[in-house]
Design a protein around this motif. Structure first.
Motif, PDB file in Angstrom:
ATOM      1  N   THR A  20      -7.575  12.946  13.376  1.00 49.38           N
ATOM      2  CA  THR A  20      -6.458  12.062  13.720  1.00 49.38           C
ATOM      3  C   THR A  20      -5.719  12.680  14.884  1.00 49.38           C
ATOM      4  OG1 THR A  20      -6.234  11.288  11.440  1.00 49.38           O
ATOM      5  CG2 THR A  20      -4.345  10.970  12.882  1.00 49.38           C
ATOM      6  N   SER A  73      -3.353   3.489   1.915  1.00 53.10           N
ATOM      7  CA  SER A  73      -2.880   2.898   3.169  1.00 53.10           C
ATOM      8  C   SER A  73      -3.920   2.087   3.931  1.00 53.10           C
ATOM      9  CB  SER A  73      -2.321   4.002   4.077  1.00 53.10           C
ATOM     10  OG  SER A  73      -1.265   4.677   3.441  1.00 53.10           O
ATOM     11  N   PRO A  74      -5.172   2.545   4.047  1.00 52.57           N
ATOM     12  CA  PRO A  74      -6.147   1.737   4.797  1.00 52.57           C
ATOM     13  C   PRO A  74      -6.298   0.350   4.171  1.00 52.57           C
ATOM     14  CG  PRO A  74      -6.989   3.958   4.455  1.00 52.57           C
ATOM     15  CD  PRO A  74      -5.749   3.838   3.622  1.00 52.57           C
ATOM     16  N   LYS A 118      -6.645  -0.941  14.880  1.00 52.61           N
ATOM     17  CA  LYS A 118      -7.811  -1.784  14.642  1.00 52.61           C
ATOM     18  C   LYS A 118      -8.649  -2.043  15.883  1.00 52.61           C
ATOM     19  CE  LYS A 118      -5.634  -4.385  10.864  1.00 52.61           C
ATOM     20  NZ  LYS A 118      -5.338  -5.726  10.352  1.00 52.61           N
ATOM     21  N   LYS A 144      -8.735  -1.640   3.801  1.00 58.43           N
ATOM     22  CA  LYS A 144      -9.926  -1.838   2.978  1.00 58.43           C
ATOM     23  C   LYS A 144      -9.760  -1.271   1.576  1.00 58.43           C
ATOM     24  CE  LYS A 144     -12.303   2.323   4.688  1.00 58.43           C
ATOM     25  NZ  LYS A 144     -13.495   2.834   5.413  1.00 58.43           N
ATOM     26  N   GLU A 145      -8.698  -0.482   1.369  1.00 60.56           N
ATOM     27  CA  GLU A 145      -8.425   0.072   0.045  1.00 60.56           C
ATOM     28  C   GLU A 145      -7.217  -0.591  -0.611  1.00 60.56           C
ATOM     29  OE1 GLU A 145      -8.409   4.384  -0.055  1.00 60.56           O
ATOM     30  OE2 GLU A 145      -9.653   4.455   1.754  1.00 60.56           O
ATOM     31  N   SER A 190       0.853  -1.187   0.000  1.00 67.47           N
ATOM     32  CA  SER A 190       0.000   0.000   0.000  1.00 67.47           C
ATOM     33  C   SER A 190       0.893   1.242   0.000  1.00 67.47           C
ATOM     34  CB  SER A 190      -0.883  -0.006   1.246  1.00 67.47           C
ATOM     35  OG  SER A 190      -0.065   0.173   2.400  1.00 67.47           O
ATOM     36  N   PHE A 220      -2.081   2.338  10.566  1.00 67.87           N
ATOM     37  CA  PHE A 220      -3.066   1.603   9.774  1.00 67.87           C
ATOM     38  C   PHE A 220      -3.057   0.095  10.040  1.00 67.87           C
ATOM     39  CE2 PHE A 220      -2.148   5.435   7.259  1.00 67.87           C
ATOM     40  CZ  PHE A 220      -3.430   5.935   7.128  1.00 67.87           C
ATOM     41  N   TYR A 221      -1.980  -0.422  10.650  1.00 68.90           N
ATOM     42  CA  TYR A 221      -1.840  -1.870  10.755  1.00 68.90           C
ATOM     43  C   TYR A 221      -1.548  -2.291  12.190  1.00 68.90           C
ATOM     44  CZ  TYR A 221      -1.127  -0.655   5.881  1.00 68.90           C
ATOM     45  OH  TYR A 221      -1.274  -0.109   4.639  1.00 68.90           O
ATOM     46  N   SER A 263     -15.676  -3.599  11.257  1.00 62.78           N
ATOM     47  CA  SER A 263     -14.510  -2.887  10.726  1.00 62.78           C
ATOM     48  C   SER A 263     -13.415  -3.843  10.275  1.00 62.78           C
ATOM     49  CB  SER A 263     -13.960  -1.933  11.800  1.00 62.78           C
ATOM     50  OG  SER A 263     -12.777  -1.317  11.362  1.00 62.78           O
TER      51      SER A 263
END
Length: 666
Positions: free
Chosen positions: A655, A54-55, A632, A57-58, A33, A382-383, A190
């Motif tokens: 954020t 980066s997310p 998450k 889901k994308e 990503s 993001f992770y 999510s």
């Protein structure tokens, strides 16, 4: 055998899969990503394909992009690692429809065992003990409360499509249950795109034991011993080991054979794990089946000598298992520690940022480090916050744990907060050393959050000796700097004083080693004679030495006028002064910290999901003010005081950084 595989994952597991594939002569393709453009797994794989923003889901969760990357590079198969798409049956199906092999079990098996409700029913049918619970969809919190009352508190809510500790909440009464239902459903939606949760009885003080299985497509299934995974925090494993201190050979065979029976009943092939919870009387119950590789697979590999990733690839390529159950032998003991980007001193709040310094222990036949990061790389919000895993192996449990302590004391990370000190302290915890474990271990041992156990006198003396050695090395280096004032000679006193976290210790230099101070010396600390020897040089972040002939390891860094040393889970500030200077310093006034009691601040970096506070609201202790999502997980921030809100500094969708003000009280 495949010529090229794509690894549909990131970080340490992508790098680990590449290592085996490379040894097998298979070309690997990484996907990445925006946030992972410069990540280690991108660097080590043979090819790399960008798949989105980066997310997850994308990018990592978009099936079409993974398939497009396979077609672009000519990859014949996909290894999913763990997390992301690894247990998505629709991903497996989509690969099959495009002529791409999934390195894992069949689609229908993933679908069956990935649904925790159906999996529990199947386990019960196969004769595996299951926990009392409600194995059906729960529409709302009212229905959840009705079910929980029937089962009896405490209960556990779990995501039906879950795994990896996401979407799990414990409730001890109805009020907790309603909050838990909302949060578990939200986290499940999510993380997995499926908000269904189910309820089961919560077993008090359970152990988490799992059986590693390996099956091929010819009906052969093996069990490869068990792993103890009871040391957890928020249902995320922290320490794993193989074998388990509580499982003997007879129980291992019984659990293993029942696990094999379940696998055969569903037609399982590839590596997988049957997870159990076990009460303190050694009664065990089916928890779930993970139809993928586990994070902690390295301890099983150490003890069995088998490469699980290699066998996953071989089975997916159509090979039959060449080993039989009688050939599987558990040898020695292995321990794995997960290094997370989080701050144990602030209730394990997540940490993000750049790895300014990153040094791992020296690897070898008994020490293995799996990591997906490098010095200068970023830890992203993001992770998952796992930085690396360290696994050690030795002939027995005490030796493997001792080796882990030494390895952790050599692991140096700077730039983000991390849990290495906490892991080191766990390795020295008396209850852990005795093997008296449960999933409540961390909550029981550290109810107010992590604080290192007091150091023994010999450990404090060793830290002082190490700091004094570094101070002397600095003096000797500065004495050799050119262009000093003619005739100037630095005097080296015999009487010194060490300040250790504010407490003073007198030091007397007794003698130097034969090679002089650059080799070592003997000092008297109060009434103890300490001899230290080391080849440490100024600038090294790990000090390897012998203190009274015992090998020791310290992580070190400059700190103000002194040094900061990390040892046995403790973080110690040490300042060395001549005795006369130390006497003057004691006259200096202490600096008071700023009062922040009228602010609610963000305890972690993350996304502000919602905010319940408005200007003028009067709140009581315990009232929900905000929900922050980080790594998450969703975290509720509650008021710690009674007061009226005078200003709201943030809004939903912002954020947040650590310490950023969210709400201000009058």
């Amino acid at each position: 055998m495949f010529k090229k595989i794509l690894i549909a994952n990131r970080g340490e597991i992508a790098a680990r899969i590449h290592r085996t594939a490379h040894r097998m002569g298979i070309t690997t393709v990484a996907v990445y990503s925006d946030a992972d453009k410069y990540s280690r797994h991108v660097q080590v794989c043979d090819e790399a394909v960008h798949i989105g923003a980066s997310p997850p889901k994308e990018s990592y969760l978009v099936i079409d992009k993974i398939i497009a990357a396979c077609k672009q590079t000519g990859a014949e198969a996909v290894h999913p690692g763990y997390g992301f798409l690894s247990e998505r049956s629709n991903f497996c199906q989509a690969l099959a429809e495009n002529g791409i092999t999934f390195i894992g079990p069949e689609t229908d098996v993933i679908k069956l065992m990935g649904d925790k409700i159906l999996a529990n029913r199947k386990a019960s049918e196969a004769g595996v003990p299951t926990v009392p619970g409600y194995w059906d969809t729960i529409p709302d919190a009212d229905k959840a409360a009705e079910i929980a009352a029937g089962i009896g508190y405490p209960v556990m809510l779990k995501a039906a499509a879950g795994g990896g500790g996401k979407g799990i909440r414990i409730a001890r009464d109805e009020a907790e249950l309603r909050d838990a239902f909302r949060l578990a459903s939200s986290e499940a939606l999510s993380a997995f795109g499926d908000g269904r949760v189910f309820i089961e009885k919560f077993i008090v003080n359970p152990r988490h034991i799992e059986i590693q299985v390996l099956g091929d497509r010819f009906g052969n299934v093996l069990y490869l011993g068990e792993r103890e995974c009871s040391i957890q925090r928020r249902h995320q494993k922290v320490i794993e080991e193989a074998p388990s201190p509580i499982v003997d050979e007879a129980l291992r065979r019984e659990m293993g054979e029942r696990s094999v029976g379940l696998c055969k009943a569903v037609g399982y092939s590839s590596a997988g794990t049957i997870e159990f919870i076990m009460d303190q009387q050694r009664n065990y119950y089916f928890l779930e089946m993970n139809t993928r590789l586990q994070v902690e697979h390295s301890v099983t590999e150490f003890c069995t000598g088998l490469d699980l990733v290699e066998w996953m690839i071989r089975i997916a390529a159509g090979e039959e298992l060449s080993i039989r159950q009688e050939n599987v032998q558990m040898s020695g003991w292995a321990v794995e520690a997960r290094i997370y980007a989080e701050d144990p001193n602030r209730r394990f709040m997540p940490s993000i940022g750049r790895l300014v310094r990153y040094r791992t222990p020296e690897e070898g036949p008994q020490v293995r480090v799996d990591n997906g990061v490098y010095e200068g790389g970023e830890i992203s919000m993001f992770y998952d916050p796992m930085i690396a895993k360290v696994t050690t192996w030795d002939r027995d449990r005490p030796s493997a744990v001792g080796l882990m302590r030494r390895a952790l004391d050599e692991f140096y990370i700077k730039g983000v907060q991390h849990n290495i000190a906490f892991l080191t302290a766990l390795m020295a915890n008396p209850r852990f050393l005795e093997g008296r474990l449960s999933t409540d271990f961390i909550a029981d041992e550290y109810p107010e959050g992590f604080s290192p156990a007091p150091l023994l006198e010999k450990d404090v003396n060793a830290i002082i000796a190490a700091a004094f050695l570094m101070y002397v090395r600095h003096i000797y280096r500065s004495s050799r700097v050119s262009a000093q004032m003619p005739g100037y000679q630095r005097k080296f006193s015999r009487d010194w004083e060490a300040s250790v976290n504010g407490k003073s210790y007198p030091i007397t230099l007794e003698s130097l080693a034969e090679g002089g101070a650059e080799e070592g010396f003997e000092i008297m600390i109060e009434d103890s004679l300490i001899a230290i020897r080391s080849d440490w040089q100024v600038g090294d972040h790990v000090l390897r030495c012998e203190v009274n002939a015992v090998p020791q390891r310290f992580k070190v860094e400059p700190s103000g006028l002194g040094f900061k040393l990390f040892h046995l889970g403790a973080e110690v500030e040490v300042v060395i002064h001549r005795k006369s200077v130390a006497d003057l310093i004691k006259l200096m006034p202490a600096r008071k910290p700023k009062d922040m009691s009228k602010y609610l601040v963000s305890p972690m970096p993350g996304l502000l999901r919602s905010i319940s506070a408005e200007v003028g609201d009067k709140v009581e202790p315990g009232v929900e003010l905000a929900v922050i999502e980080a790594m998450k997980m969703e975290n509720i921030l509650r008021s710690a005081r009674t007061g009226r809100i005078t200003k709201v500094h943030a809004k939903a969708g912002d954020t947040l950084a650590v310490g950023q003000i969210i709400v201000e009280f009058e």
